[in-house]
Design an enzyme around this catalytic site. Structure first.
Site, PDB file in Angstrom:
ATOM      1  N   HIS A 111      27.996  55.858   0.984  1.00  0.00           N
ATOM      2  CA  HIS A 111      27.283  55.190  -0.098  1.00  0.00           C
ATOM      3  C   HIS A 111      28.275  55.050  -1.251  1.00  0.00           C
ATOM      4  O   HIS A 111      28.777  56.046  -1.775  1.00  0.00           O
ATOM      5  CB  HIS A 111      26.053  55.992  -0.524  1.00  0.00           C
ATOM      6  CG  HIS A 111      24.990  56.040   0.528  1.00  0.00           C
ATOM      7  ND1 HIS A 111      24.194  57.151   0.743  1.00  0.00           N
ATOM      8  CD2 HIS A 111      24.583  55.110   1.429  1.00  0.00           C
ATOM      9  CE1 HIS A 111      23.345  56.894   1.724  1.00  0.00           C
ATOM     10  NE2 HIS A 111      23.563  55.656   2.157  1.00  0.00           N
ATOM     11  N   GLU A 163      25.777  67.146   1.112  1.00  0.00           N
ATOM     12  CA  GLU A 163      25.475  66.612  -0.217  1.00  0.00           C
ATOM     13  C   GLU A 163      26.122  67.574  -1.221  1.00  0.00           C
ATOM     14  O   GLU A 163      25.672  68.713  -1.365  1.00  0.00           O
ATOM     15  CB  GLU A 163      23.967  66.538  -0.428  1.00  0.00           C
ATOM     16  CG  GLU A 163      23.216  65.717   0.608  1.00  0.00           C
ATOM     17  CD  GLU A 163      23.190  64.227   0.286  1.00  0.00           C
ATOM     18  OE1 GLU A 163      23.687  63.845  -0.812  1.00  0.00           O
ATOM     19  OE2 GLU A 163      22.663  63.452   1.105  1.00  0.00           O
ATOM     20  N   GLU A 206      28.348  57.235  -4.402  1.00  0.00           N
ATOM     21  CA  GLU A 206      28.484  58.689  -4.255  1.00  0.00           C
ATOM     22  C   GLU A 206      29.979  58.976  -4.137  1.00  0.00           C
ATOM     23  O   GLU A 206      30.545  59.017  -3.043  1.00  0.00           O
ATOM     24  CB  GLU A 206      27.678  59.161  -3.053  1.00  0.00           C
ATOM     25  CG  GLU A 206      26.181  58.894  -3.257  1.00  0.00           C
ATOM     26  CD  GLU A 206      25.334  59.113  -2.008  1.00  0.00           C
ATOM     27  OE1 GLU A 206      25.847  59.726  -1.046  1.00  0.00           O
ATOM     28  OE2 GLU A 206      24.166  58.667  -2.003  1.00  0.00           O
ATOM     29  N   HIS A 244      28.338  63.238   1.130  1.00  0.00           N
ATOM     30  CA  HIS A 244      27.458  62.444   0.268  1.00  0.00           C
ATOM     31  C   HIS A 244      27.326  63.108  -1.104  1.00  0.00           C
ATOM     32  O   HIS A 244      27.957  64.136  -1.373  1.00  0.00           O
ATOM     33  CB  HIS A 244      26.077  62.307   0.908  1.00  0.00           C
ATOM     34  CG  HIS A 244      26.024  61.325   2.041  1.00  0.00           C
ATOM     35  ND1 HIS A 244      25.399  60.100   1.944  1.00  0.00           N
ATOM     36  CD2 HIS A 244      26.540  61.385   3.294  1.00  0.00           C
ATOM     37  CE1 HIS A 244      25.506  59.457   3.084  1.00  0.00           C
ATOM     38  NE2 HIS A 244      26.208  60.219   3.933  1.00  0.00           N
TER      39      HIS A 244
END
Length: 535
Positions: free
Chosen positions: A106, A306, A109, A213
């Protein structure tokens, strides 16, 4: 009368020799310092052109440790760069496993993108001073992709902790919803970035992978989707057959991270997670995710990390993120050396490629490489490895995995000999190949015996298979439930025998489970298929 040389004249040659030696020594010293220091990398965000220049420069500086290559281009023509970090990266010795990190899927990110660049620098600069780093590079081929979505990054904005600007590729597609899905049909148009990654995974047998991410602080593991999430108003776990392995891998990262394991919620509203880990579907189900694709189609254990509550924080915060994640990034890579590995050979010691392999009781399979190599990450315990290959007798072997170790288990597969034996092997091999059915729209099955006929039988199978029964001469030989089914993107076919004297018929009854919509359920209830072929 000859003039006597003065002391100065006598010393002049020696003076020049010493001076020359000092100059050469200083040049060598400065070169060594430059080699050790490598490329300077500030904690700033690098645009694509800047990142490209840096990757080229550091690869030229460390040719014995780095190899730069591109797997394809983005929608707007930007290279999807990958750097191999390994001792002698141009060589591919047997049983040296491939692992990978993919970041910036993404585009907004952004933290992982910069951490990947710093990881490359750290690995090459610490090879001679850090025993763990040296062990990693001597025994592992580490592929690092700093940005899978360079187009999205170019339009993302710094200090945007939430939101979607830059998340998608240049055509507006979410790349983490763009892969084939294990549970549901995914008819979203495939994007160039996704296509490049899928071809990359098919080309290289990756064993372990991390997908970086931002926007939360958690290690998330497969499955990301469930077979019946449409009918649910809440999220629930969707566990893989290798759930113990994935929990272990996620915990390795979380507990080596500065504070991920504390399970703290993010100020942006993302909840906290116990021990800093979660099953993907238990968090929220999604269709077309990359980590499920790696696991089911690539035989690769991938976990999503993440790593920042803010998706695109100020560059001044990057040093802190690096310090919080450095140990976790390093320790996760070492997990590829936990489990089992080996070589598969025929009686003449020739490698057997594309052998269908599975751990007994673990229904998702994997395959051997062109060189007959295989790897599988496992937690400590006793296991049975099952192997199926076209033209060879099915083979299985029991082995033990110890904590922090990798078991070396080589297989010698015996070829099928006579017609009668071929028929038996065909049945068993077909059973193994049924594990390889693609959960897309059409699957084909391969007979292991010598191909005599030319016609091919193709059957359309439900995305969710619940039971398979094999019969020879009308007598059931195997009945396998859903938890025994392999899954693969390899298409194979069953040649039908033409000889009328060979009468045994192998019948494959496929019962499908209902899925998603009522129309689909009705269709699948009617989709009880019988495939007949003569061996």
């Amino acid at each position: 009368m000859r003039n006597r040389q003065s002391p100065v004249d006598v010393m002049r040659p020696a003076y020049w020799y010493i001076s020359g030696f000092i100059v050469v020594f200083m040049l060598l010293y400065l070169s060594a310092i430059q080699y050790v220091r490598g490329q300077d990398l500030d904690f700033v965000y690098h645009k694509h052109d800047e990142m490209t220049a840096f990757l080229h420069n550091i690869s030229r500086t460390y040719p014995h440790f780095l190899l730069l290559y591109s797997i394809g281009k983005s929608v707007q023509g930007r290279d999807l760069w990958v750097t191999i970090v390994s001792k002698n990266p141009r060589e591919q010795p047997e049983l040296k496993p491939n692992v990978k990190y993919v970041a910036n899927m993404h585009g907004n990110e952004a933290v992982g993108r910069e951490l990947m660049l710093h990881l490359i620098v750290y690995l090459v600069k610490n090879y001679h001073t850090d025993d763990y780093v040296r062990w990693l590079l001597d025994n592992t081929r580490i592929h690092i992709m700093p940005s899978m979505n360079p187009d999205g990054f170019e339009v993302a904005k710094v200090n945007q902790c939430t939101g979607g600007q830059g998340r998608y590729n240049a055509r507006g597609f979410d790349l983490n919803r763009n892969f084939p899905d294990y549970f549901k049909a995914n008819d979203v148009k495939q994007q160039p970035e996704t296509k490049a990654v899928r071809e990359w995974i098919e080309r290289i047998q990756f064993v372990l992978s991390g997908n970086i991410h931002g926007g939360a602080l958690v290690a998330s593991y497969p499955f990301d989707n469930t077979p019946n999430s449409v009918f649910k108003s809440y999220s629930s776990p969707s566990m893989t057959p290798d759930d113990d392995v994935f929990r272990h891998l996620a915990a390795v990262y979380s507990f080596n991270h500065h504070n991920m394991h504390l399970g703290l919620p993010c100020p942006t509203g993302t909840p906290g997670f116990k021990n800093g880990t979660t099953n993907g579907a238990a968090w929220y189900p999604l269709t077309g995710g990359m980590q499920d694709y790696n696991y089911v189609w690539g035989g690769c254990m991938e976990v999503t990390f993440e790593i920042s509550c803010c998706k695109y924080p100020y560059a001044s915060e990057l040093p802190q993120y690096w310090m919080h994640n450095r140990k976790a990034l390093l320790r996760f890579l070492g997990q590829v050396h936990q489990g089992v590995r080996g070589l598969i050979r025929d009686p003449n010691n020739n490698p057997i490629s594309k052998v269908s392999l599975k751990i007994k009781g673990h229904s998702i399979g994997f395959h051997s490489t062109q060189k007959g190599e295989y790897w599988r990450i496992l937690v400590p315990g006793t296991y049975v490895l099952e192997a199926y290959a076209d033209g060879f007798r099915p083979t299985e072997v029991e082995f033990e995995v110890l904590k922090g170790d990798v078991a070396m288990v080589n297989l010698s597969m015996q070829p099928v000999l006579g017609v009668s034996e071929s028929t038996t092997a065909s049945t068993l091999y077909l059973w193994g190949q049924l594990f390889d059915l693609n959960h897309e729209s059409t699957a084909k099955v391969t007979d292991a015996s010598t191909a005599v006929g030319s016609s091919t039988m193709v059957t359309t199978l439900s995305p969710i298979l619940s039971s398979v029964t094999l019969t020879t001469h009308g007598v059931a030989t195997k009945s396998v439930s859903e938890d025994l089914l392999f899954n693969s993107n390899k298409s194979t076919s069953v040649p039908a025998q033409h000889s009328p004297s060979a009468q045994p018929v192998l019948e494959v009854y496929v019962s499908s489970a209902c899925s998603v919509f009522l129309v689909s359920c009705f269709t699948e209830v009617l989709a009880l298929l019988t495939v007949h072929f003569r061996v």
